[in-house]
Design an enzyme around this catalytic site. Sequence first.
Site, PDB file in Angstrom:
ATOM      1  CE  LYS A  22      33.688  21.106  21.015  1.00 42.29           C
ATOM      2  NZ  LYS A  22      35.114  21.926  21.557  1.00 42.29           N
ATOM      3  NE  ARG A  91      42.162  17.738  16.053  1.00 43.78           N
ATOM      4  CZ  ARG A  91      42.496  17.495  15.563  1.00 43.78           C
ATOM      5  NH1 ARG A  91      42.144  16.727  14.515  1.00 43.78           N
ATOM      6  NH2 ARG A  91      44.022  17.307  15.802  1.00 43.78           N
ATOM      7  CB  CYS A 115      35.879  23.403  13.840  1.00 45.37           C
ATOM      8  SG  CYS A 115      34.485  23.259  14.628  1.00 45.37           S
ATOM      9  NE  ARG A 120      42.484  21.397  15.320  1.00 42.06           N
ATOM     10  CZ  ARG A 120      40.745  20.894  15.896  1.00 42.06           C
ATOM     11  NH1 ARG A 120      39.486  21.416  15.790  1.00 42.06           N
ATOM     12  NH2 ARG A 120      40.878  21.097  17.431  1.00 42.06           N
ATOM     13  N   PRO A 121      47.955  19.022  13.002  1.00 43.73           N
ATOM     14  CG  PRO A 121      50.194  18.983  13.296  1.00 43.73           C
ATOM     15  CD  PRO A 121      48.833  19.790  12.834  1.00 43.73           C
ATOM     16  CB  ILE A 122      47.835  13.305  16.037  1.00 38.93           C
ATOM     17  CG1 ILE A 122      47.509  12.765  15.015  1.00 38.93           C
ATOM     18  CG2 ILE A 122      46.230  14.373  16.043  1.00 38.93           C
ATOM     19  CD1 ILE A 122      47.079  11.535  15.371  1.00 38.93           C
ATOM     20  CG  ASP A 123      53.356  16.288  15.498  1.00 43.74           C
ATOM     21  OD1 ASP A 123      52.085  17.181  14.718  1.00 43.74           O
ATOM     22  OD2 ASP A 123      54.393  17.090  15.403  1.00 43.74           O
ATOM     23  CG  ASP A 303      38.482  27.245  21.912  1.00 43.89           C
ATOM     24  OD1 ASP A 303      38.600  27.115  20.639  1.00 43.89           O
ATOM     25  OD2 ASP A 303      38.062  26.347  22.743  1.00 43.89           O
ATOM     26  CB  ILE A 325      46.369  28.502  18.659  1.00 50.81           C
ATOM     27  CG1 ILE A 325      46.622  29.538  20.019  1.00 50.81           C
ATOM     28  CG2 ILE A 325      46.019  27.365  18.948  1.00 50.81           C
ATOM     29  CD1 ILE A 325      47.612  28.953  20.632  1.00 50.81           C
ATOM     30  NE  ARG A 395      30.918  19.696  16.084  1.00 43.70           N
ATOM     31  CZ  ARG A 395      32.150  19.119  14.811  1.00 43.70           C
ATOM     32  NH1 ARG A 395      31.875  19.116  14.036  1.00 43.70           N
ATOM     33  NH2 ARG A 395      33.113  17.721  15.509  1.00 43.70           N
TER      34      ARG A 395
HETATM   35  C1  UD1 Z   1      42.207  21.955  22.172  1.00 48.72           C
HETATM   36  C2  UD1 Z   1      40.471  22.392  21.802  1.00 48.72           C
HETATM   37  C3  UD1 Z   1      40.273  24.043  21.591  1.00 48.72           C
HETATM   38  C4  UD1 Z   1      41.369  24.788  21.373  1.00 48.72           C
HETATM   39  C5  UD1 Z   1      42.448  24.475  21.728  1.00 48.72           C
HETATM   40  C6  UD1 Z   1      43.819  25.631  21.597  1.00 48.72           C
HETATM   41  C7  UD1 Z   1      39.417  20.105  23.262  1.00 48.72           C
HETATM   42  C8  UD1 Z   1      38.381  19.298  22.294  1.00 48.72           C
HETATM   43  N1  UD1 Z   1      39.859  21.234  21.826  1.00 48.72           N
HETATM   44  O1  UD1 Z   1      41.866  21.700  21.034  1.00 48.72           O
HETATM   45  O2  UD1 Z   1      38.789  23.855  21.875  1.00 48.72           O
HETATM   46  O3  UD1 Z   1      41.390  25.673  20.234  1.00 48.72           O
HETATM   47  O4  UD1 Z   1      43.126  22.950  22.536  1.00 48.72           O
HETATM   48  O5  UD1 Z   1      43.250  26.400  23.282  1.00 48.72           O
HETATM   49  O6  UD1 Z   1      39.802  20.392  24.117  1.00 48.72           O
HETATM   50  N2  UD1 Z   1      50.005  21.317  17.360  1.00 48.72           N
HETATM   51  C9  UD1 Z   1      49.960  19.714  16.836  1.00 48.72           C
HETATM   52  N3  UD1 Z   1      50.752  18.608  16.737  1.00 48.72           N
HETATM   53  C10 UD1 Z   1      50.305  18.091  17.362  1.00 48.72           C
HETATM   54  C11 UD1 Z   1      49.444  18.893  18.084  1.00 48.72           C
HETATM   55  C12 UD1 Z   1      48.528  20.471  18.199  1.00 48.72           C
HETATM   56  O7  UD1 Z   1      50.927  20.910  15.573  1.00 48.72           O
HETATM   57  O8  UD1 Z   1      50.051  16.774  17.924  1.00 48.72           O
HETATM   58  C13 UD1 Z   1      48.809  22.343  16.737  1.00 48.72           C
HETATM   59  C14 UD1 Z   1      47.799  22.287  16.351  1.00 48.72           C
HETATM   60  O9  UD1 Z   1      48.094  22.285  15.075  1.00 48.72           O
HETATM   61  C15 UD1 Z   1      47.587  24.044  16.992  1.00 48.72           C
HETATM   62  C16 UD1 Z   1      48.370  24.013  18.035  1.00 48.72           C
HETATM   63  O10 UD1 Z   1      48.754  22.708  18.328  1.00 48.72           O
HETATM   64  O11 UD1 Z   1      48.169  24.746  16.032  1.00 48.72           O
HETATM   65  C17 UD1 Z   1      47.862  23.534  18.985  1.00 48.72           C
HETATM   66  O12 UD1 Z   1      46.227  22.905  19.748  1.00 48.72           O
HETATM   67  P1  UD1 Z   1      46.335  22.124  20.595  1.00 48.72           P
HETATM   68  O13 UD1 Z   1      46.426  23.078  21.980  1.00 48.72           O
HETATM   69  O14 UD1 Z   1      46.132  19.895  21.087  1.00 48.72           O
HETATM   70  O15 UD1 Z   1      44.457  22.226  20.609  1.00 48.72           O
HETATM   71  P2  UD1 Z   1      43.145  20.524  20.150  1.00 48.72           P
HETATM   72  O16 UD1 Z   1      43.844  19.950  21.367  1.00 48.72           O
HETATM   73  O17 UD1 Z   1      43.314  19.987  19.059  1.00 48.72           O
END
Ligand code: UD1
Length: 416
Positions: A22, A91, A115, A120-123, A303, A325, A395
């Site tokens: 996925k 997502r 989920c 889950r910020p995107i900074d 996961d 995480i 999903r």
């Molecule tokens: C991806 C996976 C998800 C998995 C996760 C960690 C996909 C679609 N999803 O999620 O199944 O659980 O990796 O292996 O591939 N963070 C920030 N700022 C950001 C981005 C992330 O603070 O801009 C933090 C998140 O809140 C979290 C950590 O970094 O605490 C890990 O996030 P990230 O590796 O980005 O996970 P996803 O890509 O959302």
Amino acid sequence: MKQIKVVGKQILSGEIEISGAKNSAVALLPAAILTTEAVIDNVPNISDIRALEDILNYLGADVYKEGSKLTINSQKLKNKPITEEFSSLLRASYYFMGAMLARFKEVTISLPGGCQIGDRPIDIHLNGFKKLGVKIKEENNTYVLKADKLIGADITLPFPSVGATINILLASVKAVGKTIIRNAAKEPEIGNLIDFLNSMGAKIKGKDTDVLEIEGSLLLNEGNISVISDRIEAGTYILAGVMTGKNLKIKNVNPNHLTSLINILKEMDADIKVYDNYIMASKSENLKPVSVKTEVYPGFPTDLQQPFTSLLLIVNGTSYIKETIYENRFQNIAYLKEMGADIEIVNDTLIIKGARELIGKEVVTSDLRAGAALILAALVAKGTTTIKEVKYVLRGYENIVSKLSAVHAKIVLEDV
Ligand code: UD1
């Protein structure tokens, strides 16, 4: 509303074939718009993929399906705003940020769905884009990202985020000059994406390492890729085998992607046998309690934290799981407790006193992996467990009900 009913205490035997990953597929479909035509094979038939197909169709791409093979022609793609109606479906809709920047140098997109497992910020994504020369405006949960020109940059991620690594990679492929992403995530799904982009003519070095070097290029060929096997789906069924299997064969697995899980199961004396591309798992008596901590790849995957918790429920003794995480990935616990589990949450750690009798109850799924964890617990519980809100499970797990039924689980999916 869809719900799953499981009658527990059946012994699982036979074969389960693992589908395409996925988390790879949800990056590969948006990446397809970087070129005019792309073929992606071994795509799982799950609702997150159908949501991405809807977004691609909305943008004007033609998506042809032939079994698990998708051909995506995006010659006529238009730069239309990706409104909340589409972005909230999943997502990974946010991978259209990087992909549309690469294609049009601009994108308007609302906040992604997914989920609720933490903040889950995107900074990290946005700061990476800024370094590539993108100007960002945000209003009413909608982002407008625009660059006169994408320019290669040296970017160090403060955390090896999977999503940010993918998004920055997508945008940088068409930037002018060289981009370096340091402290990049090394998850195998990122390697799969790099292979796909390189098949289009991108020049990305450093696959499977934490330093990626991207030589920006404007001309891309047609792309081709096969989605790698889903290590999280495989891990879930391996756990099912260890909990209640008899020579359960989990096929089409890359054991190299599951080293942390395999090592911990061996440490517990679990009955698993690892072969080149399959794993045999059987119900294991006298499993030893363990301490596990979730980490970025190749550490123990977050996961699998919730599914693994269900295994620890049948282990005699006290086990510990630390979730590093996501802060809100314990929503399965209240329901496991209702089923009879003895679990205490202390900050980011679960303390699990195992070997309590589990009894089937009515439980509710809050997120994808929580749902998988509840199904695993139901497989070993006495009586019938009804699992509500299983849309989250559907999903991410292809044909989970028919795969488990085929190995003698008593499980049905109902529309209520
Ligand atoms: C991806 C996976 C998800 C998995 C996760 C960690 C996909 C679609 N999803 O999620 O199944 O659980 O990796 O292996 O591939 N963070 C920030 N700022 C950001 C981005 C992330 O603070 O801009 C933090 C998140 O809140 C979290 C950590 O970094 O605490 C890990 O996030 P990230 O590796 O980005 O996970 P996803 O890509 O959302």
